[in-house]
Structures are given as C-alpha cells and as structure tokens.
Design a protein around this motif. Structure first.
Motif, mmCIF file in Angstrom:
data_model
loop_
_atom_site.group_PDB
_atom_site.id
_atom_site.type_symbol
_atom_site.label_atom_id
_atom_site.label_comp_id
_atom_site.label_asym_id
_atom_site.label_seq_id
_atom_site.Cartn_x
_atom_site.Cartn_y
_atom_site.Cartn_z
ATOM 1 N N ASP A 63 47.611 22.476 -14.641
ATOM 2 C CA ASP A 63 47.780 23.836 -15.143
ATOM 3 C C ASP A 63 46.654 24.679 -14.563
ATOM 4 N N VAL A 64 46.997 25.564 -13.635
ATOM 5 C CA VAL A 64 46.012 26.477 -13.060
ATOM 6 C C VAL A 64 45.963 27.720 -13.933
ATOM 7 N N ARG A 65 44.787 28.046 -14.437
ATOM 8 C CA ARG A 65 44.628 29.136 -15.396
ATOM 9 C C ARG A 65 43.793 30.252 -14.771
ATOM 10 N N PHE A 66 44.423 31.401 -14.586
ATOM 11 C CA PHE A 66 43.737 32.555 -14.027
ATOM 12 C C PHE A 66 43.133 33.371 -15.172
ATOM 13 N N ASN A 164 47.406 25.174 -25.692
ATOM 14 C CA ASN A 164 47.110 26.213 -24.715
ATOM 15 C C ASN A 164 46.391 27.415 -25.305
ATOM 16 N N GLY A 165 46.375 27.539 -26.632
ATOM 17 C CA GLY A 165 45.642 28.623 -27.256
ATOM 18 C C GLY A 165 46.112 29.983 -26.788
ATOM 19 N N PRO A 166 45.183 30.842 -26.370
ATOM 20 C CA PRO A 166 45.527 32.219 -26.019
ATOM 21 C C PRO A 166 46.147 32.392 -24.640
ATOM 22 N N ALA A 167 46.240 31.332 -23.846
ATOM 23 C CA ALA A 167 46.803 31.462 -22.502
ATOM 24 C C ALA A 167 48.320 31.620 -22.569
ATOM 25 N N ARG A 168 48.866 32.407 -21.643
ATOM 26 C CA ARG A 168 50.312 32.561 -21.491
ATOM 27 C C ARG A 168 50.732 31.814 -20.237
ATOM 28 N N SER A 169 51.669 30.876 -20.400
ATOM 29 C CA SER A 169 51.961 29.925 -19.330
ATOM 30 C C SER A 169 53.343 30.138 -18.718
ATOM 31 N N PHE A 170 53.392 29.835 -17.413
ATOM 32 C CA PHE A 170 54.620 30.005 -16.637
ATOM 33 C C PHE A 170 54.710 28.871 -15.619
ATOM 34 N N ARG A 171 55.844 28.861 -14.906
ATOM 35 C CA ARG A 171 56.051 27.839 -13.892
ATOM 36 C C ARG A 171 56.782 28.453 -12.702
ATOM 37 N N SER A 183 44.401 36.797 -20.316
ATOM 38 C CA SER A 183 44.251 38.228 -20.016
ATOM 39 C C SER A 183 43.528 38.939 -21.144
ATOM 40 N N GLN A 184 42.321 38.495 -21.437
ATOM 41 C CA GLN A 184 41.607 38.996 -22.605
ATOM 42 C C GLN A 184 41.183 40.452 -22.470
ATOM 43 N N ILE A 185 41.187 40.997 -21.262
ATOM 44 C CA ILE A 185 40.790 42.384 -21.084
ATOM 45 C C ILE A 185 42.003 43.310 -21.132
ATOM 46 N N CYS A 190 43.911 38.286 -29.259
ATOM 47 C CA CYS A 190 43.161 37.817 -30.427
ATOM 48 C C CYS A 190 44.050 37.170 -31.495
ATOM 49 N N ALA A 191 45.252 37.702 -31.673
ATOM 50 C CA ALA A 191 46.134 37.175 -32.713
ATOM 51 C C ALA A 191 46.550 35.737 -32.430
ATOM 52 N N ASP A 192 46.514 35.314 -31.171
ATOM 53 C CA ASP A 192 46.925 33.960 -30.801
ATOM 54 C C ASP A 192 45.742 33.034 -30.541
ATOM 55 N N CYS A 193 44.529 33.542 -30.683
ATOM 56 C CA CYS A 193 43.346 32.746 -30.344
ATOM 57 C C CYS A 193 43.075 31.693 -31.427
ATOM 58 N N ASN A 194 42.931 30.444 -31.004
ATOM 59 C CA ASN A 194 42.631 29.361 -31.948
ATOM 60 C C ASN A 194 41.305 28.687 -31.606
ATOM 61 N N ARG A 195 40.407 29.408 -30.941
ATOM 62 C CA ARG A 195 39.182 28.814 -30.440
ATOM 63 C C ARG A 195 37.970 29.046 -31.357
ATOM 64 N N LEU A 196 37.177 27.992 -31.504
ATOM 65 C CA LEU A 196 35.846 28.063 -32.090
ATOM 66 C C LEU A 196 34.903 27.387 -31.106
ATOM 67 N N ARG A 197 33.659 27.837 -31.046
ATOM 68 C CA ARG A 197 32.707 27.219 -30.126
ATOM 69 C C ARG A 197 31.449 26.803 -30.879
ATOM 70 N N LEU A 198 30.985 25.598 -30.579
ATOM 71 C CA LEU A 198 29.745 25.090 -31.153
ATOM 72 C C LEU A 198 28.661 25.208 -30.092
ATOM 73 N N THR A 199 27.643 26.002 -30.366
ATOM 74 C CA THR A 199 26.573 26.203 -29.394
ATOM 75 C C THR A 199 25.643 24.999 -29.366
ATOM 76 N N ALA A 200 24.822 24.932 -28.328
ATOM 77 C CA ALA A 200 23.913 23.793 -28.165
ATOM 78 C C ALA A 200 22.889 23.705 -29.288
ATOM 79 N N ASP A 201 22.623 24.835 -29.964
ATOM 80 C CA ASP A 201 21.661 24.809 -31.067
ATOM 81 C C ASP A 201 22.346 24.803 -32.431
#
Length: 262
Positions: A63-66, A164-171, A183-185, A190-201
């Motif tokens: 899956d190539v994600r632009f 795939n979270g917020p990505a929109r996929s095609f073939r 395409s976050q810009i 945001c409504a489809d985002c399922n991401r959380l991030r744990l920082t190094a600290d």
C-alpha cells in the motif's frame, strides 16, 4: 520519498535507498501485511515520481500512501518578511475555505521573496533544512497526485486496507496492491482519525495537529492499575479535536514531528 538513490541521500541526508528497498523485500518475504509505504510528495523534490510509486502496486501487495506535507512548525522561525503573522499562514482562494472541495492553498504571501532559500538553491548549507517559505512552496495536494496517477493508469477504483485509519484507499485496475491518500490539509479527515501517539517521554497525544497530551509516565511509575490507565486512554480519546484549524493558521507549537513520532 524517492526511488532514485541520489535524491534519497539529498532528502534524507543519510542512509541508503537500497537498504530501504531491501527492508521492504524482507518484510514481504516474512509475510507482514499490510506493508504500507509512506511518501510525502514535495514540489521540486519528488513530485515527478508519483506515477512511478503507483506502479509499485501493479504486481506487489503493498500500500503506497501519499501524504500531504504537514505544517508542523512551519511558522516557527519563519524567515519570510511577513512570517510573524499567523493570520497570513494560508493564502486561501476565496474569503473562506470550502471543505467540500478541499480547495486550499498553503502558499502564504508567495508574492514576497523569502529571506531564506531552499536547500536546492544553497547546496553548501550543511544543515540541509528548508525555511518556512520553502516548505509552503513544496506543498502538493493529494488531488494533484491522484490526477498524475490516473493520467497514466486510468481511473482509480475504491479499495479497503486493514487498519487504514484516516487514509482513503484506491487501486489501479488489475493491480495487486493499493494506493492511499492522506489529505490532512486539503480534506479534513479528523472525523475518521483513530490515531493516538505515545511520545518517547511517556505522553499520550490524541492529535498531531493540536497541542495537548495526557501524562502516562507519571501514572505508570507510581503503579497505576489497568483501570486507571484505561481511564487515561479514554480521556485522550474524548479530547481528540473535532477538526483541525490549519486553514485558520492554527498549528501545534509544543513539539515538532521528530518529538511526536509522527
């Protein structure tokens, strides 16, 4: 971000393209799935390789994600003449942003010369960093990348990619792999985002595009129960922003991308 060895060294400023390609081959041989390859498209750097990246999916189950270039710290240390004014961060095509069309330009005051110069114009600069104005000029919308691929291979077909979270996929018709756009810009996801991030600290961050974190480290070190940690995760999820405000010039200031694990 490129399939050319010389460009790879120029963009990454370290490492080897072949090492990356060998790693992809090894992941495929080991049966890892899905294999997601991220590519941040940059005008003047790799935008002419979009179709070539799409071709990777024709015979390989990847899956190539632009990904659109994100304005993390674009305004921090902005060296353009008007860079101190966040209100001028985005030069919109009209009096307001039309989210339905996703038409937004990030070329802030492109009529004014930047006091800094892009890396390609000062190759002797050991730091190799782009100034804020150069970052904006490098932006390429996902719609442009998609048009480039469809111009070569025909209309893209909808596809599904696991987790795939917020990505929109095609073939590409008949392709083994898939192509995704983050395409976050130009298209608020945001409504489809399922991401959380744990920082190094040890901070749990609900959004890359907004400041705000939940402290897990202190609770973990003080012996918090699983239920107490569960509630902290719930707090982070509940406080995920409804939408980002990038087009209004609002961007996170607390950490940069390397500190966020973005």
């Amino acid at each position: 971000d490129t399939l050319h060895a010389e460009r790879f060294t120029r963009i990454a400023r370290r490492g080897s393209l072949q090492t990356v390609l060998d790693g992809i081959d090894a992941a495929e041989a080991a049966g890892l799935h899905p294999i997601k390859i991220n590519c941040v498209v940059l005008q003047g750097w790799n935008h002419d390789e979009v179709a070539a990246f799409g071709a990777l999916t024709l015979e390989r189950a990847i899956d190539v994600r632009f990904i659109e270039l994100m304005p993390i710290n674009w305004s921090s240390g902005d060296d353009s003449p008007d860079g101190s004014d966040m209100a001028g961060f985005f030069a919109l095509s009209g009096p307001s942003t039309d989210r339905s069309t996703g038409h937004v330009s990030v070329y802030a005051r492109e009529d004014l010369p930047s006091l800094g110069v892009a890396l390609r114009e000062r190759p002797s600069d050991a730091r190799g960093m782009l100034d804020a104005g150069a970052m904006r000029r490098a932006f390429v919308a996902s719609s442009e990348s998609r048009a480039e691929i469809e111009g070569r291979y025909g209309p893209l077909l909808p596809a599904e990619v696991m987790a795939n979270g917020p990505a929109r996929s095609f073939r590409i018709a008949g392709a083994v792999g898939t192509i995704s756009f983050i395409s976050q810009i130009t298209k608020d996801m945001c409504a489809d985002c399922n991401r959380l991030r744990l920082t190094a600290d040890g901070q749990l961050r609900p959004c890359l595009m907004a400041d705000g974190e939940v402290d897990l480290r202190t609770s973990l070190r003080s012996g918090a129960t699983d239920m107490e940690l569960h509630r902290l995760f719930e707090t982070a999820v509940v406080h995920k922003p409804k939408e980002h405000r990038l087009e209004d010039g609002c961007a996170p200031t607390g950490r940069n991308m390397s500190q966020l694990g973005g």
